[in-house]
Motif scaffolding. Structure first.
Motif, PDB file in Angstrom:
ATOM      1  N   ALA A  78       0.834  -1.202   0.000  1.00 42.09           N
ATOM      2  CA  ALA A  78       0.000   0.000   0.000  1.00 42.09           C
ATOM      3  C   ALA A  78       0.872   1.257   0.000  1.00 42.09           C
ATOM      4  O   ALA A  78       0.590   2.231  -0.713  1.00 42.09           O
ATOM      5  CB  ALA A  78      -0.921  -0.002   1.217  1.00 42.09           C
ATOM      6  N   ALA A  79       1.933   1.234   0.802  1.00 38.75           N
ATOM      7  CA  ALA A  79       2.841   2.379   0.841  1.00 38.75           C
ATOM      8  C   ALA A  79       3.498   2.579  -0.514  1.00 38.75           C
ATOM      9  O   ALA A  79       3.622   3.713  -1.006  1.00 38.75           O
ATOM     10  CB  ALA A  79       3.897   2.176   1.916  1.00 38.75           C
ATOM     11  N   VAL A  91       1.003   4.121  -2.925  1.00 34.45           N
ATOM     12  CA  VAL A  91       0.792   5.546  -2.641  1.00 34.45           C
ATOM     13  C   VAL A  91       1.968   6.365  -3.147  1.00 34.45           C
ATOM     14  O   VAL A  91       1.797   7.411  -3.792  1.00 34.45           O
ATOM     15  CB  VAL A  91       0.586   5.767  -1.129  1.00 34.45           C
ATOM     16  CG1 VAL A  91       0.638   7.252  -0.797  1.00 34.45           C
ATOM     17  CG2 VAL A  91      -0.741   5.170  -0.679  1.00 34.45           C
ATOM     18  N   ARG A 122       2.144   6.458  -7.071  1.00 32.39           N
ATOM     19  CA  ARG A 122       1.140   7.380  -7.623  1.00 32.39           C
ATOM     20  C   ARG A 122       1.542   8.839  -7.361  1.00 32.39           C
ATOM     21  O   ARG A 122       1.411   9.701  -8.233  1.00 32.39           O
ATOM     22  CB  ARG A 122      -0.225   7.081  -6.999  1.00 32.39           C
ATOM     23  CG  ARG A 122      -1.339   7.952  -7.566  1.00 32.39           C
ATOM     24  CD  ARG A 122      -2.711   7.515  -7.076  1.00 32.39           C
ATOM     25  NE  ARG A 122      -2.854   7.697  -5.626  1.00 32.39           N
ATOM     26  CZ  ARG A 122      -2.857   6.692  -4.755  1.00 32.39           C
ATOM     27  NH1 ARG A 122      -2.701   5.431  -5.176  1.00 32.39           N
ATOM     28  NH2 ARG A 122      -2.992   6.936  -3.468  1.00 32.39           N
ATOM     29  N   TYR A 123       2.060   9.107  -6.181  1.00 31.80           N
ATOM     30  CA  TYR A 123       2.445  10.468  -5.813  1.00 31.80           C
ATOM     31  C   TYR A 123       3.597  10.967  -6.687  1.00 31.80           C
ATOM     32  O   TYR A 123       3.567  12.107  -7.193  1.00 31.80           O
ATOM     33  CB  TYR A 123       2.860  10.495  -4.343  1.00 31.80           C
ATOM     34  CG  TYR A 123       3.264  11.851  -3.837  1.00 31.80           C
ATOM     35  CD1 TYR A 123       2.328  12.863  -3.639  1.00 31.80           C
ATOM     36  CD2 TYR A 123       4.605  12.137  -3.564  1.00 31.80           C
ATOM     37  CE1 TYR A 123       2.709  14.114  -3.172  1.00 31.80           C
ATOM     38  CE2 TYR A 123       4.992  13.389  -3.098  1.00 31.80           C
ATOM     39  CZ  TYR A 123       4.039  14.363  -2.904  1.00 31.80           C
ATOM     40  OH  TYR A 123       4.419  15.596  -2.450  1.00 31.80           O
ATOM     41  N   LEU A 161       3.313  13.112   2.922  1.00 32.26           N
ATOM     42  CA  LEU A 161       2.269  12.075   2.873  1.00 32.26           C
ATOM     43  C   LEU A 161       1.867  11.514   4.228  1.00 32.26           C
ATOM     44  O   LEU A 161       0.844  10.828   4.323  1.00 32.26           O
ATOM     45  CB  LEU A 161       2.755  10.911   1.980  1.00 32.26           C
ATOM     46  CG  LEU A 161       3.011  11.265   0.508  1.00 32.26           C
ATOM     47  CD1 LEU A 161       3.625  10.068  -0.217  1.00 32.26           C
ATOM     48  CD2 LEU A 161       1.716  11.683  -0.170  1.00 32.26           C
ATOM     49  N   GLN A 162       2.605  11.778   5.279  1.00 34.54           N
ATOM     50  CA  GLN A 162       2.319  11.114   6.551  1.00 34.54           C
ATOM     51  C   GLN A 162       0.955  11.498   7.114  1.00 34.54           C
ATOM     52  O   GLN A 162       0.232  10.661   7.661  1.00 34.54           O
ATOM     53  CB  GLN A 162       3.422  11.432   7.566  1.00 34.54           C
ATOM     54  CG  GLN A 162       3.498  12.904   7.966  1.00 34.54           C
ATOM     55  CD  GLN A 162       4.346  13.113   9.208  1.00 34.54           C
ATOM     56  OE1 GLN A 162       4.441  12.223  10.041  1.00 34.54           O
ATOM     57  NE2 GLN A 162       4.959  14.285   9.325  1.00 34.54           N
ATOM     58  N   GLU A 175      -1.820  12.597   5.506  1.00 37.72           N
ATOM     59  CA  GLU A 175      -2.967  12.117   4.729  1.00 37.72           C
ATOM     60  C   GLU A 175      -3.053  10.599   4.712  1.00 37.72           C
ATOM     61  O   GLU A 175      -4.150  10.024   4.790  1.00 37.72           O
ATOM     62  CB  GLU A 175      -2.869  12.643   3.296  1.00 37.72           C
ATOM     63  CG  GLU A 175      -4.036  12.233   2.411  1.00 37.72           C
ATOM     64  CD  GLU A 175      -3.924  12.789   1.008  1.00 37.72           C
ATOM     65  OE1 GLU A 175      -4.757  12.428   0.169  1.00 37.72           O
ATOM     66  OE2 GLU A 175      -2.992  13.592   0.757  1.00 37.72           O
ATOM     67  N   HIS A 176      -1.908   9.920   4.653  1.00 42.00           N
ATOM     68  CA  HIS A 176      -1.922   8.464   4.510  1.00 42.00           C
ATOM     69  C   HIS A 176      -1.389   7.730   5.727  1.00 42.00           C
ATOM     70  O   HIS A 176      -1.424   6.504   5.759  1.00 42.00           O
ATOM     71  CB  HIS A 176      -1.097   8.063   3.279  1.00 42.00           C
ATOM     72  CG  HIS A 176      -1.637   8.615   1.994  1.00 42.00           C
ATOM     73  ND1 HIS A 176      -2.710   8.059   1.337  1.00 42.00           N
ATOM     74  CD2 HIS A 176      -1.258   9.700   1.261  1.00 42.00           C
ATOM     75  CE1 HIS A 176      -2.958   8.751   0.228  1.00 42.00           C
ATOM     76  NE2 HIS A 176      -2.089   9.768   0.159  1.00 42.00           N
ATOM     77  N   LEU A 189       1.669   7.276   6.805  1.00 39.77           N
ATOM     78  CA  LEU A 189       2.833   6.442   6.525  1.00 39.77           C
ATOM     79  C   LEU A 189       3.966   6.767   7.492  1.00 39.77           C
ATOM     80  O   LEU A 189       4.218   7.940   7.794  1.00 39.77           O
ATOM     81  CB  LEU A 189       3.319   6.670   5.089  1.00 39.77           C
ATOM     82  CG  LEU A 189       2.318   6.328   3.972  1.00 39.77           C
ATOM     83  CD1 LEU A 189       2.937   6.677   2.619  1.00 39.77           C
ATOM     84  CD2 LEU A 189       1.939   4.859   4.019  1.00 39.77           C
TER      85      LEU A 189
END
Length: 220
Positions: free
Chosen positions: A13-14, A17, A20-21, A38-39, A41-42, A44
């Protein structure tokens, strides 16, 4: 087994993400920058981000480039869809428009910087009020002094002033004539004097205007 599958799923999943980013942004990022962006929003973790980026680079899905001790990651340009001519023309138009906006903003910034410089060098309202107060006080003092001078009875008449000026011219002319005569006489004596001019003056006891910082006024 369940824990291993969960870890692999989280890693996948990471990676998804991050892939895509990087493709959406299409610019290089360090692991720290990607984690910071990203931490929230997601959710991570930094370790997961570092591991996922390294895996994506090993798989050839993103590019990795080292700058000293730091690595940056960016999307593989060959894997991105090629832009059509119309898209390229659209991007060129956007770039031109943005360049125009940048130039306009730079010009505006220069104008504001010039205005700020002028304002910074100008007096503040309290400073101006203080200056006006001091000038008014000076004006009152000068006005009072002028009135005292006007009311005084010991003014010098034009005739008296002319007389003083004439006498001054006479004395200066005589001073100049006598100094020239003394200089010529001393020069004649010094031609046969075995010592220096300074020694002669000391022996005779002659004092010069220059020793007393006296300057002969210019002829009028």
């Amino acid at each position: 087994m369940s824990k291993g599958r969960d870890g692999a799923g989280a890693g996948g999943a990471a990676a998804a993400v991050l892939l895509r980013y990087l493709r959406e942004q299409n610019r290089p990022y360090s692991a720290q920058d990607a984690f910071s962006n990203l931490q929230r929003e997601h959710g991570l973790g930094k370790a997961a981000v570092v591991k996922a980026l390294e895996q994506l680079a090993q798989q050839g899905r993103v590019r990795e480039k080292a700058y000293g001790k730091q690595k940056v990651y960016f999307a593989d340009q060959e894997q991105l869809p090629a832009a059509s001519d119309a898209e390229l023309r659209g991007l060129d138009a956007q770039i031109a428009a943005l360049c125009g906006q940048v130039q306009a903003l730079q010009q505006s910034c220069r104008q504001m910087e010039a205005e700020l410089k002028d304002l910074s060098s100008s007096m503040t309202t309290p400073e101006m009020a203080k200056e006006i107060k001091e000038l008014k006080r000076d004006c009152e003092s000068y006005t009072e002094k002028l009135e005292r001078m006007k009311s005084a009875t010991n003014h010098v008449t034009p005739e008296e002033k002319e007389k003083v000026c004439s006498e001054r011219k006479l004395y200066c002319r005589e001073w100049r004539r006598r100094k020239r005569m003394a200089t010529e006489l001393l020069d004649a004596i010094l031609e046969g004097y075995p010592k220096s001019k300074k020694q002669f003056f000391e022996e005779v006891g002659i004092e010069t205007d220059e020793e007393h910082n006296v300057v002969l006024p210019a002829a009028v």
